[in-house]
Motif scaffolding. Sequence first.
Motif, PDB file in Angstrom:
ATOM      1  N   MET A 191     -17.223   5.782  23.577  1.00 43.74           N
ATOM      2  CA  MET A 191     -16.876   5.055  24.778  1.00 43.74           C
ATOM      3  C   MET A 191     -17.245   3.578  24.655  1.00 43.74           C
ATOM      4  SD  MET A 191     -15.622   5.788  27.707  1.00 43.74           S
ATOM      5  CE  MET A 191     -15.425   5.060  29.256  1.00 43.74           C
ATOM      6  N   SER A 192     -18.390   3.305  24.032  1.00 46.41           N
ATOM      7  CA  SER A 192     -18.783   1.905  23.884  1.00 46.41           C
ATOM      8  C   SER A 192     -17.853   1.182  22.919  1.00 46.41           C
ATOM      9  CB  SER A 192     -20.234   1.809  23.411  1.00 46.41           C
ATOM     10  OG  SER A 192     -20.350   2.361  22.111  1.00 46.41           O
ATOM     11  N   MET A 234     -14.622   1.731  22.615  1.00 47.16           N
ATOM     12  CA  MET A 234     -13.415   1.429  23.374  1.00 47.16           C
ATOM     13  C   MET A 234     -13.640   0.211  24.262  1.00 47.16           C
ATOM     14  SD  MET A 234     -10.452   2.411  23.527  1.00 47.16           S
ATOM     15  CE  MET A 234      -9.096   3.136  24.325  1.00 47.16           C
ATOM     16  N   SER A 235     -14.750   0.130  24.927  1.00 52.68           N
ATOM     17  CA  SER A 235     -15.006  -1.005  25.799  1.00 52.68           C
ATOM     18  C   SER A 235     -15.193  -2.284  24.960  1.00 52.68           C
ATOM     19  CB  SER A 235     -16.222  -0.761  26.684  1.00 52.68           C
ATOM     20  OG  SER A 235     -17.377  -0.604  25.893  1.00 52.68           O
ATOM     21  N   GLN A 267     -11.737  -3.381  24.093  1.00 55.18           N
ATOM     22  CA  GLN A 267     -11.109  -3.975  25.278  1.00 55.18           C
ATOM     23  C   GLN A 267     -11.662  -5.376  25.536  1.00 55.18           C
ATOM     24  OE1 GLN A 267     -11.842  -1.098  28.327  1.00 55.18           O
ATOM     25  NE2 GLN A 267     -10.027   0.122  27.821  1.00 55.18           N
ATOM     26  N   ALA A 268     -12.984  -5.525  25.359  1.00 53.26           N
ATOM     27  CA  ALA A 268     -13.593  -6.837  25.559  1.00 53.26           C
ATOM     28  C   ALA A 268     -13.075  -7.830  24.522  1.00 53.26           C
ATOM     29  CB  ALA A 268     -15.112  -6.728  25.479  1.00 53.26           C
TER      30      ALA A 268
END
Length: 89
Positions: free
Chosen positions: A1-2, A4-5, A8-9
Amino acid sequence: MSEMSFKQAKEIVEKLEFSELALRKSFKDINTSSKVLNETTKELEKSLEKQKLVLTQLPTMNKKINVLRSLIMINIGFILGLFVGKYLL
């Protein structure tokens, strides 16, 4: 999950960088166009001043042209009178 973020960032940062570049280019284009507009306005003002000068000189020039035409017609009449007096009389 980190992960993916983080991706995205990273994409958001890239989009922001592209947006910043686009904004800088837009500001540069606006500045150059405003400079061109100012130069064009100055040239237009100069041409309007020249037009006013021509319009103020136009009546006096017309009077001078009419006087010159009259003088030319008098000279032509004088020359024709000399020819008539010399050859016909």
